[in-house]
Design a protein around this motif. Sequence first.
Motif, PDB file in Angstrom:
ATOM      1  N   ASP A 188      41.732  38.176  38.714  1.00 54.46           N
ATOM      2  CA  ASP A 188      41.864  38.164  37.262  1.00 54.46           C
ATOM      3  C   ASP A 188      42.859  37.094  36.832  1.00 54.46           C
ATOM      4  OD1 ASP A 188      40.069  40.281  36.931  1.00 54.46           O
ATOM      5  OD2 ASP A 188      41.665  41.765  37.160  1.00 54.46           O
ATOM      6  N   GLY A 217      42.230  33.695  34.601  1.00 55.23           N
ATOM      7  CA  GLY A 217      43.048  33.405  33.436  1.00 55.23           C
ATOM      8  C   GLY A 217      43.780  32.083  33.534  1.00 55.23           C
ATOM      9  N   SER A 218      44.024  31.627  34.760  1.00 55.54           N
ATOM     10  CA  SER A 218      44.744  30.363  34.925  1.00 55.54           C
ATOM     11  C   SER A 218      43.880  29.153  34.588  1.00 55.54           C
ATOM     12  CB  SER A 218      45.282  30.243  36.350  1.00 55.54           C
ATOM     13  OG  SER A 218      44.234  30.058  37.266  1.00 55.54           O
TER      14      SER A 218
END
Length: 80
Positions: free
Chosen positions: A26, A30-31
């Motif tokens: 996750d 998101g990065s």
Amino acid sequence: MGRRDIADIDSGSRFAEQFSTIDRYDLLLGSIPAAFVLAALIGRLLGVPFEGTVLGGVAIATLAMLDGLFFRPPSGLQGA
């Protein structure tokens, strides 16, 4: 102590449960958009052309993607 809502459930524990389900993959997902936002901010501050900032974002996002897919891929079903 967390506050209790109408159903007499501790709202602090629900908050902790939500964030305890976030795993490494996750964060990797998101990065990827965060890399583009960070590159755009740095490019704006330093006056780097748009193409350079996008290229920087692509480089950072590619590293995150390669790490998640090839260097340390998922090793099976997690949380099942």
